[in-house]
Scaffold this motif. Structure first.
Motif, PDB file in Angstrom:
ATOM      1  N   ILE A  84     -10.163  15.545   8.096  1.00  0.00           N
ATOM      2  CA  ILE A  84      -8.865  15.462   7.430  1.00  0.00           C
ATOM      3  C   ILE A  84      -7.776  15.627   8.484  1.00  0.00           C
ATOM      4  CG2 ILE A  84      -8.901  17.933   6.827  1.00  0.00           C
ATOM      5  CD1 ILE A  84      -7.411  17.150   4.230  1.00  0.00           C
ATOM      6  N   TRP A 125     -10.359  11.886  -3.567  1.00  0.00           N
ATOM      7  CA  TRP A 125      -9.312  12.634  -2.863  1.00  0.00           C
ATOM      8  C   TRP A 125      -8.103  12.896  -3.764  1.00  0.00           C
ATOM      9  CZ3 TRP A 125     -10.676  14.869   1.446  1.00  0.00           C
ATOM     10  CH2 TRP A 125     -11.626  14.276   2.303  1.00  0.00           C
ATOM     11  N   PHE A 225      -7.393  18.757  -1.689  1.00  0.00           N
ATOM     12  CA  PHE A 225      -7.874  17.986  -0.535  1.00  0.00           C
ATOM     13  C   PHE A 225      -8.969  18.762   0.202  1.00  0.00           C
ATOM     14  CE2 PHE A 225      -3.308  16.201  -0.220  1.00  0.00           C
ATOM     15  CZ  PHE A 225      -3.624  15.107  -1.010  1.00  0.00           C
TER      16      PHE A 225
END
Length: 235
Positions: A84, A125, A225
């Protein structure tokens, strides 16, 4: 060596709320300063999840460590490690995947409303996100979408606010990791870089308005997330 690797690039862009999430979950993590050479010699076969944080530099700057970090990210992507990226981190991921990064004609700063792309209906997501949400921004560069990427959402001032690539890479243009003290630090130390006459930038008063409530909402966005990212890593 820890299960989670966090790549940072300057002292005032720390993992912030991400570190709090990892500590609460009992996840071990290493934080490296790539700009100080700390990535050199690190075993890239070990991390189960990787986060890439922000920084004031551009991916296009002639800094020798940028090429090293891009190469490291390419190796981690090839290993199918969940990754990420936050702001500069998202731009580094875009570059690692072959996309270009360009300077915008303005700086996007402050709390910006995100618009989910209409064609995105099933991305894990986004499963936790409400219809209306905002993410704190502070950037003058933006990434193009890599080949094969799925655009996730945009803002009024930046078309590419997030993309997913494959099922394990999420690149974000904004800063979901912010905490209230970190925002106050940025506004105290770096306000001279802002020009609230630009419509793409909020005033300092607007950024601070209802700050605790805005940060709580931002934390919830970030935690969704991070939860999916860690789930992908089996953590």
């Amino acid at each position: 060596m820890a299960d989670v690797l966090i790549l940072t690039h300057i002292d005032y862009c720390p993992p912030a709320h991400l570190a709090q999430v990892l500590l609460a979950r009992g996840c071990s993590f290493d934080v490296l300063r790539v700009d100080l050479g700390e990535l050199r010699g690190y075993d890239l076969e070990r991390p189960r999840a990787v986060a890439v944080m922000g920084g004031p530099m551009s991916v296009n700057d002639p800094l020798p460590w940028i090429a090293d970090e891009v190469a490291a990210l390419q190796r981690l992507i090839a290993r199918e490690v969940p990754i990420i990226g936050h702001c500069l981190g998202g731009q580094l991921l875009a570059k690692a995947l072959g996309a270009s990064i360009r300077r915008m004609p303005y700086t996007e700063a402050g709390w910006q409303d995100m618009q989910r792309h209409a064609q995105v209906t099933d991305s894990p997501w986004l499963a936790h996100l409400p219809e209306q949400f905002s993410i704190f921004q502070w950037h003058g560069d933006t990434f193009a979408l890599p080949e094969g990427a799925q655009a996730l959402f945009s803002s009024r001032w930046c078309d590419n606010q997030a993309f997913a690539w494959g099922d394990k890479v999420l690149a974000l243009q904004g800063h979901p990791e912010m905490t209230e003290p970190l925002i106050e630090c940025w506004l105290d130390d770096w306000a001279h870089l802002l020009d609230e006459r630009q419509p793409s930038q909020q005033s300092l008063a607007e950024m601070r308005e209802q700050l605790p409530e805005k940060v709580r909402a931002l934390n919830q966005v970030a935690e969704g997330f991070y939860a999916h990212w860690l789930q992908l890593a089996g953590l």
